[in-house]
Design an enzyme around this catalytic site. Structure first.
Site, PDB file in Angstrom:
ATOM      1  CG  ASP A 132      51.025  31.926  48.625  1.00  0.00           C
ATOM      2  OD1 ASP A 132      50.502  31.207  48.656  1.00  0.00           O
ATOM      3  OD2 ASP A 132      50.245  32.912  48.132  1.00  0.00           O
ATOM      4  CG  ASN A 133      48.545  31.716  52.264  1.00  0.00           C
ATOM      5  OD1 ASN A 133      49.193  32.883  51.239  1.00  0.00           O
ATOM      6  ND2 ASN A 133      47.441  31.003  51.664  1.00  0.00           N
ATOM      7  N   GLY A 183      49.150  41.885  45.941  1.00  0.00           N
ATOM      8  CA  GLY A 183      48.530  41.893  44.436  1.00  0.00           C
ATOM      9  C   GLY A 183      47.328  42.644  44.900  1.00  0.00           C
ATOM     10  NE  ARG A 209      48.413  40.339  56.148  1.00  0.00           N
ATOM     11  CZ  ARG A 209      47.732  39.718  55.229  1.00  0.00           C
ATOM     12  NH1 ARG A 209      47.009  38.697  55.385  1.00  0.00           N
ATOM     13  NH2 ARG A 209      48.924  39.820  54.256  1.00  0.00           N
ATOM     14  CG  ASP A 233      38.931  44.467  42.889  1.00  0.00           C
ATOM     15  OD1 ASP A 233      39.789  43.541  43.273  1.00  0.00           O
ATOM     16  OD2 ASP A 233      37.952  44.276  43.131  1.00  0.00           O
TER      17      ASP A 233
HETATM   18  P1  AMP Z   1      45.126  34.452  48.324  1.00  0.00           P
HETATM   19  O1  AMP Z   1      44.304  34.210  47.995  1.00  0.00           O
HETATM   20  O2  AMP Z   1      45.049  35.770  49.346  1.00  0.00           O
HETATM   21  O3  AMP Z   1      46.626  34.117  49.332  1.00  0.00           O
HETATM   22  O4  AMP Z   1      45.863  35.322  46.814  1.00  0.00           O
HETATM   23  C1  AMP Z   1      46.492  35.135  46.286  1.00  0.00           C
HETATM   24  C2  AMP Z   1      46.959  35.583  45.302  1.00  0.00           C
HETATM   25  O5  AMP Z   1      46.611  36.446  44.425  1.00  0.00           O
HETATM   26  C3  AMP Z   1      48.076  36.766  45.771  1.00  0.00           C
HETATM   27  O6  AMP Z   1      49.503  37.161  45.560  1.00  0.00           O
HETATM   28  C4  AMP Z   1      47.399  38.591  46.341  1.00  0.00           C
HETATM   29  O7  AMP Z   1      47.647  38.677  46.117  1.00  0.00           O
HETATM   30  C5  AMP Z   1      46.429  37.677  45.201  1.00  0.00           C
HETATM   31  N1  AMP Z   1      45.229  38.907  45.269  1.00  0.00           N
HETATM   32  C6  AMP Z   1      44.499  37.775  45.649  1.00  0.00           C
HETATM   33  N2  AMP Z   1      42.664  38.438  46.025  1.00  0.00           N
HETATM   34  C7  AMP Z   1      42.959  39.698  44.794  1.00  0.00           C
HETATM   35  C8  AMP Z   1      42.515  40.992  44.100  1.00  0.00           C
HETATM   36  N3  AMP Z   1      40.997  40.967  45.105  1.00  0.00           N
HETATM   37  N4  AMP Z   1      43.406  41.832  43.200  1.00  0.00           N
HETATM   38  C9  AMP Z   1      44.821  41.609  42.819  1.00  0.00           C
HETATM   39  N5  AMP Z   1      45.091  40.592  43.308  1.00  0.00           N
HETATM   40  C10 AMP Z   1      44.690  39.210  43.924  1.00  0.00           C
HETATM   41 MG    MG Z   2      47.609  34.657  50.299  1.00  0.00          MG
END
Ligand code: AMP
Ligand code: MG
Length: 482
Positions: free
Chosen positions: A258-259, A92, A176, A125
Site C-alpha cells: 500500500d506504500n 484512514g 500532500r 483517530d
Molecule cells: P501507514 O502506516 O501510515 O501506511 O498507515 C497504514 C494504514 O493505517 C493506512 O490505511 C492508514 O490510513 C491507516 N492509519 C494510520 N494512522 C491512522 C490514524 N491515526 N487514523 C486512522 N487510520 C490510520
Molecule cells: Mg502508508
C-alpha cells in the site's frame, strides 16, 4: 471566497465508480495555524501562492472549510504489510480534495493527511501528530531536491488540537501532492475480490493518467497487450526509483504494497531514514523486527511488490492462464536488469564516470566494502571523493569538515588510475560528481532536533532552516554542522 474557490478541481478518480472511494468531508479543527506553505510548488500547480493574504485558504488546508468546487473522498485499498495480507485498508486519515493540472500538463492529487476519520479509519483517530508531519515535509522536499521521484509537501498546518499517542501530542495536517495515490494495494483490493471489471477500469485509468505514451510505444515495439505493457511500465518505474534510493543511502522502512505508488513516486515517510554510516543491513523501523525492509533488501522487495501487481493484472493479459503467466514472467524478468542498469549508472556517476563498466562496478563494490569495514559516512565519503577533484579555487567543498582516512589510499589510487585510463578529465568528472553527491541529506539528528524544537518549544526555526538548506543539497553552505 478563498483563493482555492476559483481553482478548477477535478475528480476523475471519484468518477471511476463508487467502489473506489467514499465521499468524506474533513473534520474541522479548533485553531489552525500555518506552519509552512510551498509557494514554488503551488506555482507549478497553478494554485494561488499568496496564502498569507488569504486567511480563508488556511481554513481549507485545515479541513475547516470545503469550497463548493471540491468534492472530497477517501479511497479504498488493501495490502501486503510486512509480508502478511490485509484485505481491507484505505485512507484512514487522508482525504483527497481533488486533482489539479499543473503547468507541465500533468494531473496531481491534492490530499489532506490527518484531516479526520473516514470509513477506513478502523480504530484510528484519523489524525496526525505534528512530529510526523514535519518529518514528512522535510524528507519529501529533500528527496525532490535530490531529483528522486516523490510525493510533495504543499503545506503543513498545526490544528490547535491534541492527539493521543503514547502521550498527548500537538496535532497537524499535511497537504500532500502526488501524481496519484493509486497503490499496488489498490489493484490488490479488487483482484482479491475477483472484481475483474474494477481491476480493468483501474488499469485503463492508470494507463490513461500515467503511462499513455509509454504503453503505446511498448505495444508497437514489443507487440504486447496494454496490461502487460502497464506492468512493464510500473516495474521499470519502481526499479528506477529504488535504484535512486539506494544511490543516496535512503531506507524507506515500510515497503508494504500500500506504500508503493504505481506512478513511481516515493510515498509514506513514516519510519524512513537516510543512513549515516554505510551498513547494508541497516534497519531503522522499530516495528521491522525481522529486517525485512533493510537497506540492501529494498531492490528484492520492490520486485516482490510488483509481482503482486502482475498477479492482479493476469486475467487481463490473456484469457488463457498459461499464456498470461508467460507474459507476466517475461515482464517481471526485466525488473532486476532495469534495477541493475540504473543503479550501476548512478554509482558510476557518483564516481565521476559517464557510464558503468565492469571495472567501474568493481570499483564501486570495493568502495562500499571499504566503507562498511571503516564505518564510514556514506554521504560524506562520496562528497570527500568529489572534493578531491575540485579545482584549487573551488569554495563549494567540505574543507576540514570530513576527510577520508588512510585506509582509502589504495582504493583512491585504483580510482584515479581508472579515471586516467578512461581519459576522464578531472573537471568533467568533478562537475558530474558535484551534482550527484549531495553535501546535505536530512540526517536523523537534525530531523529530530527540528521536531523537538517545534513540539516542545513551539519553535519552528530549525525546521525552516532545514527545509531551506535541503532545497539545495549539492551546495555546501557551512551553515549547519554536518
Ligand atoms: P501507514 O502506516 O501510515 O501506511 O498507515 C497504514 C494504514 O493505517 C493506512 O490505511 C492508514 O490510513 C491507516 N492509519 C494510520 N494512522 C491512522 C490514524 N491515526 N487514523 C486512522 N487510520 C490510520
Ligand atoms: Mg502508508
Amino acid at each position: 471566497m478563498t483563493a482555492f474557490d476559483s481553482v478548477l478541481f477535478q475528480n476523475s478518480y471519484r468518477q471511476l465508480g463508487e467502489q473506489f472511494s467514499s465521499e468524506q468531508a474533513p473534520t474541522p479543527v479548533s485553531a489552525p495555524e500555518l506552519i509552512r506553505f510551498n509557494d514554488a510548488l503551488a506555482e507549478q500547480l497553478n494554485l494561488p501562492v499568496d496564502v498569507q493574504s488569504s486567511p480563508d485558504l488556511l481554513q481549507v488546508l485545515a479541513g475547516n472549510r470545503v469550497p463548493d468546487n471540491i468534492s472530497p473522498i477517501a479511497t479504498v485499498y488493501a495490502a501486503h504489510q510486512f509480508g502478511g495480507w490485509n484485505p481491507q485498508l484505505g485512507d484512514g486519515r487522508a482525504i483527497l480534495l481533488g486533482e489539479v493540472v499543473g503547468k507541465n500538463n500533468k494531473r496531481y492529487d491534492i490530499q489532506l493527511k490527518g484531516a479526520g476519520q473516514t470509513p477506513y479509519s478502523r480504530m484510528g483517530d484519523g489524525r496526525s501528530a505534528l512530529g510526523p508531519v514535519l518529518r514528512e515535509y522535510i524528507l519529501c522536499e529533500a528527496m525532490a531536491a535530490l531529483n528522486i521521484p516523490t510525493t510533495r509537501a504543499l503545506a503543513a498546518v498545526s490544528t490547535g488540537d491534541q492527539v493521543a499517542r503514547e502521550t498527548m501530542l500537538p496535532g497537524a495536517i499535511f497537504t500532500r501532492v502526488a501524481q496519484s495515490h493509486i497503490r499496488i494495494g489498490t489493484f490488490q483490493f479488487f483482484s482479491a475480490r475477483n472484481d475483474l471489471a474494477s481491476v480493468k477500469a483501474l488499469a485503463d485509468y492508470v494507463i490513461d493518467r500515467h503511462y499513455k505514451d509509454a504503453v503505446e510505444t511498448l505495444q508497437t515495439s514489443s507487440d504486447i497487450d496494454p496490461y502487460t505493457a502497464l506492468l512493464t511500465c510500473v516495474l521499470k518505474a519502481q526499479a528506477q526509483l529504488i535504484a535512486k534510493w539506494m544511490s543516496v543511502g535512503f531506507i524507506h522502512g515500510v515497503m508494504n504494497t500500500d506504500n508503493m505508488l504505481v506512478c513511481g513516486e516515493t510515498v509514506d515517510y513514516g519510519p524512513c531514514a537516510f543512513m549515516d554510516q554505510y551498513d547494508p543491513n541497516k534497519v531503522f523501523s522499530s516495528i521491522d523486527q525481522q529486517g525485512r525492509y533493510a537497506y540492501a533488501r529494498q531492490p528484492d522487495i520492490g520486485g516482490w511488490n510488483v509481482s503482486w501487481l502482475a498477479q492482479a493484472l493476469l486475467p487481463l493479459m490473456d484469457d488463457v492462464k498459461e499464456q498470461a503467466l508467460d507474459k507476466a514472467q517475461q515482464a517481471l524478468g526485466q525488473y532486476t536488469d532495469t534495477f541493475d542498469k540504473h543503479y550501476h549508472g548512478l554509482m558510476a556517476e557518483k564516481l565521476g564516470f559517464a557510464k558503468p563498466s565492469s571495472e567501474v562496478n568493481a570499483l564501486s563494490v570495493g568502495l562500499l566494502d571499504l566503507m562498511a569495514e571503516q564505518n564510514s559516512d556514506y554521504t560524506l565519503t562520496f562528497r570527500a571523493l568529489t572534493d578531491s577533484l575540485a579545482p584549487e579555487d573551488e569554495t563549494n567543498t567540505l574543507g576540514e569538515v570530513y576527510q577520508l582516512s588512510n585506509a582509502f589510499q589504495p582504493w583512491l589510487k585504483k580510482w584515479q588510475a581508472l579515471l586516467a585510463q578512461e581519459n576522464r578529465d578531472a573537471s568533467i568528472a568533478y562537475a558530474l560528481m558535484a551534482r550527484t553527491n549531495p553535501a546535505y541529506i536530512p540526517r536523523n539528528h537534525w530531523v529530530e532536533a527540528a521536531i523537538q524544537q517545534a513540539t516542545q518549544h513551539q519553535n519552528f526555526s530549525v525546521f525552516h532552516q532545514l527545509v531551506d538548506v535541503l532545497a539545495k543539497p549539492f551546495e555546501y553552505l557551512s551553515l549547519i554542522h554536518i
